[in-house]
Design a protein around this motif. Structure first.
Motif, PDB file in Angstrom:
ATOM      1  N   VAL A  44       0.840  -1.200   0.000  1.00 50.78           N
ATOM      2  CA  VAL A  44       0.000   0.000   0.000  1.00 50.78           C
ATOM      3  C   VAL A  44       0.877   1.251   0.000  1.00 50.78           C
ATOM      4  N   THR A  45       1.895   1.270   0.821  1.00 54.16           N
ATOM      5  CA  THR A  45       2.781   2.434   0.889  1.00 54.16           C
ATOM      6  C   THR A  45       3.495   2.660  -0.439  1.00 54.16           C
ATOM      7  N   ALA A  46       4.061   1.610  -1.005  1.00 51.68           N
ATOM      8  CA  ALA A  46       4.785   1.746  -2.273  1.00 51.68           C
ATOM      9  C   ALA A  46       3.856   2.224  -3.387  1.00 51.68           C
ATOM     10  N   TYR A  47       2.660   1.657  -3.452  1.00 54.57           N
ATOM     11  CA  TYR A  47       1.752   2.030  -4.532  1.00 54.57           C
ATOM     12  C   TYR A  47       1.183   3.427  -4.346  1.00 54.57           C
ATOM     13  N   ARG A  48       0.762   3.763  -3.149  1.00 53.96           N
ATOM     14  CA  ARG A  48       0.195   5.096  -2.927  1.00 53.96           C
ATOM     15  C   ARG A  48       1.249   6.195  -3.055  1.00 53.96           C
ATOM     16  N   SER A  49       2.443   5.942  -2.534  1.00 51.88           N
ATOM     17  CA  SER A  49       3.476   6.980  -2.493  1.00 51.88           C
ATOM     18  C   SER A  49       4.308   7.077  -3.764  1.00 51.88           C
ATOM     19  N   HIS A  50       4.550   5.945  -4.433  1.00 48.67           N
ATOM     20  CA  HIS A  50       5.516   5.955  -5.525  1.00 48.67           C
ATOM     21  C   HIS A  50       4.992   5.405  -6.849  1.00 48.67           C
ATOM     22  N   ILE A  51       4.392   4.231  -6.823  1.00 49.00           N
ATOM     23  CA  ILE A  51       4.063   3.550  -8.073  1.00 49.00           C
ATOM     24  C   ILE A  51       2.885   4.198  -8.786  1.00 49.00           C
ATOM     25  N   LEU A  52       1.804   4.499  -8.076  1.00 49.73           N
ATOM     26  CA  LEU A  52       0.681   5.168  -8.739  1.00 49.73           C
ATOM     27  C   LEU A  52       1.078   6.535  -9.289  1.00 49.73           C
ATOM     28  N   PRO A  53       1.830   7.370  -8.546  1.00 45.60           N
ATOM     29  CA  PRO A  53       2.276   8.629  -9.148  1.00 45.60           C
ATOM     30  C   PRO A  53       3.168   8.412 -10.385  1.00 45.60           C
ATOM     31  N   ALA A  54       4.043   7.412 -10.337  1.00 45.61           N
ATOM     32  CA  ALA A  54       4.896   7.124 -11.501  1.00 45.61           C
ATOM     33  C   ALA A  54       4.053   6.620 -12.666  1.00 45.61           C
ATOM     34  N   LEU A  55       3.066   5.804 -12.371  1.00 47.15           N
ATOM     35  CA  LEU A  55       2.166   5.296 -13.403  1.00 47.15           C
ATOM     36  C   LEU A  55       1.383   6.442 -14.029  1.00 47.15           C
ATOM     37  N   THR A  56       0.911   7.362 -13.224  1.00 45.91           N
ATOM     38  CA  THR A  56       0.180   8.524 -13.721  1.00 45.91           C
ATOM     39  C   THR A  56       1.087   9.394 -14.590  1.00 45.91           C
ATOM     40  N   ALA A  57       2.343   9.566 -14.177  1.00 44.97           N
ATOM     41  CA  ALA A  57       3.290  10.362 -14.968  1.00 44.97           C
ATOM     42  C   ALA A  57       3.546   9.708 -16.322  1.00 44.97           C
ATOM     43  N   CYS A  58       3.597   8.387 -16.351  1.00 47.97           N
ATOM     44  CA  CYS A  58       3.818   7.667 -17.609  1.00 47.97           C
ATOM     45  C   CYS A  58       2.640   7.844 -18.553  1.00 47.97           C
ATOM     46  N   ARG A  59       1.483   7.986 -17.976  1.00 50.01           N
ATOM     47  CA  ARG A  59       0.263   7.973 -18.772  1.00 50.01           C
ATOM     48  C   ARG A  59      -0.286   9.354 -19.094  1.00 50.01           C
ATOM     49  N   ALA A  60       0.397  10.417 -18.700  1.00 50.34           N
ATOM     50  CA  ALA A  60      -0.077  11.776 -18.977  1.00 50.34           C
ATOM     51  C   ALA A  60      -0.254  11.938 -20.483  1.00 50.34           C
ATOM     52  N   GLY A  61      -1.473  12.260 -20.899  1.00 48.49           N
ATOM     53  CA  GLY A  61      -1.774  12.450 -22.309  1.00 48.49           C
ATOM     54  C   GLY A  61      -1.904  11.152 -23.093  1.00 48.49           C
ATOM     55  N   ALA A  62      -1.932  10.023 -22.404  1.00 46.06           N
ATOM     56  CA  ALA A  62      -2.002   8.730 -23.085  1.00 46.06           C
ATOM     57  C   ALA A  62      -3.462   8.350 -23.365  1.00 46.06           C
ATOM     58  N   ALA A  63      -3.621   7.205 -23.934  1.00 38.03           N
ATOM     59  CA  ALA A  63      -4.946   6.701 -24.317  1.00 38.03           C
ATOM     60  C   ALA A  63      -5.807   6.424 -23.092  1.00 38.03           C
ATOM     61  N   PRO A  64      -7.144   6.451 -23.275  1.00 38.45           N
ATOM     62  CA  PRO A  64      -8.048   6.161 -22.151  1.00 38.45           C
ATOM     63  C   PRO A  64      -7.823   4.787 -21.516  1.00 38.45           C
ATOM     64  N   ALA A  65      -7.342   3.831 -22.290  1.00 34.83           N
ATOM     65  CA  ALA A  65      -7.080   2.498 -21.730  1.00 34.83           C
ATOM     66  C   ALA A  65      -6.031   2.573 -20.629  1.00 34.83           C
ATOM     67  N   ASP A  66      -5.082   3.484 -20.755  1.00 34.32           N
ATOM     68  CA  ASP A  66      -4.052   3.638 -19.732  1.00 34.32           C
ATOM     69  C   ASP A  66      -4.645   4.143 -18.423  1.00 34.32           C
ATOM     70  N   ALA A  67      -5.648   5.003 -18.523  1.00 35.85           N
ATOM     71  CA  ALA A  67      -6.322   5.490 -17.323  1.00 35.85           C
ATOM     72  C   ALA A  67      -7.058   4.341 -16.640  1.00 35.85           C
ATOM     73  N   VAL A  68      -7.562   3.416 -17.425  1.00 39.17           N
ATOM     74  CA  VAL A  68      -8.238   2.243 -16.868  1.00 39.17           C
ATOM     75  C   VAL A  68      -7.251   1.405 -16.063  1.00 39.17           C
ATOM     76  N   ILE A  69      -6.034   1.235 -16.569  1.00 42.04           N
ATOM     77  CA  ILE A  69      -5.013   0.475 -15.842  1.00 42.04           C
ATOM     78  C   ILE A  69      -4.744   1.129 -14.498  1.00 42.04           C
ATOM     79  N   ALA A  70      -4.523   2.443 -14.502  1.00 43.16           N
ATOM     80  CA  ALA A  70      -4.251   3.168 -13.253  1.00 43.16           C
ATOM     81  C   ALA A  70      -5.426   3.052 -12.294  1.00 43.16           C
ATOM     82  N   ASP A  71      -6.639   3.131 -12.810  1.00 43.19           N
ATOM     83  CA  ASP A  71      -7.831   3.017 -11.968  1.00 43.19           C
ATOM     84  C   ASP A  71      -7.940   1.625 -11.350  1.00 43.19           C
TER      85      ASP A  71
END
Length: 120
Positions: A44-71
């Motif tokens: 939980v700590t790794a995902y909330r603090s680091h991985i989800l923000p990194a995933l969001t940064a990777c997906r900025a401006g990406a396809a809607p399917a990428d937002a589904v992965i993050a969700d």
């Protein structure tokens, strides 16, 4: 591989390393509440603090399917937090362990897809 994708990969490797530090050989056969709690907390700590923000940064401006992965990743992390609360409340250890393992498998699969997409 983009810089954001490389950052995501580094965060995932650090998370996996932290999980290896928590578990021992007997954990899969004879789970202990403290190990299960440590696994949940590390994830939980790794995902909330680091991985989800990194995933969001990777997906900025990406396809809607990428937002589904993050969700979906966020939903799995939410479910792990529910398992943590049940563990604190004295829930059935083996059932909770199974739910944690299922969540970890889901997180690994989704983040592997995200990294592969980021590699283009």
């Amino acid at each position: 591989m983009t810089i954001a994708s490389a950052s995501l990969q580094r965060e995932l490797e650090q998370w996996e390393q932290s999980l290896r530090g928590v578990a021992d050989e007997d954990f899969a056969v004879d789970p202990r509440p403290d190990q299960l709690m440590a696994t949940i907390q590390a994830t939980v700590t790794a995902y909330r603090s680091h991985i989800l923000p990194a995933l969001t940064a990777c997906r900025a401006g990406a396809a809607p399917a990428d937002a589904v992965i993050a969700d979906e990743v966020a939903r799995i992390v939410d479910r792990l937090e529910e398992v943590r609360r049940e563990l604190v409340a004295g829930g059935h250890l083996v059932g909770l362990q199974l739910r944690v393992y299922e969540a970890l498998a889901g997180l690994r699969a989704l983040t592997r897809v995200a990294v592969r997409i980021g590699q283009g």
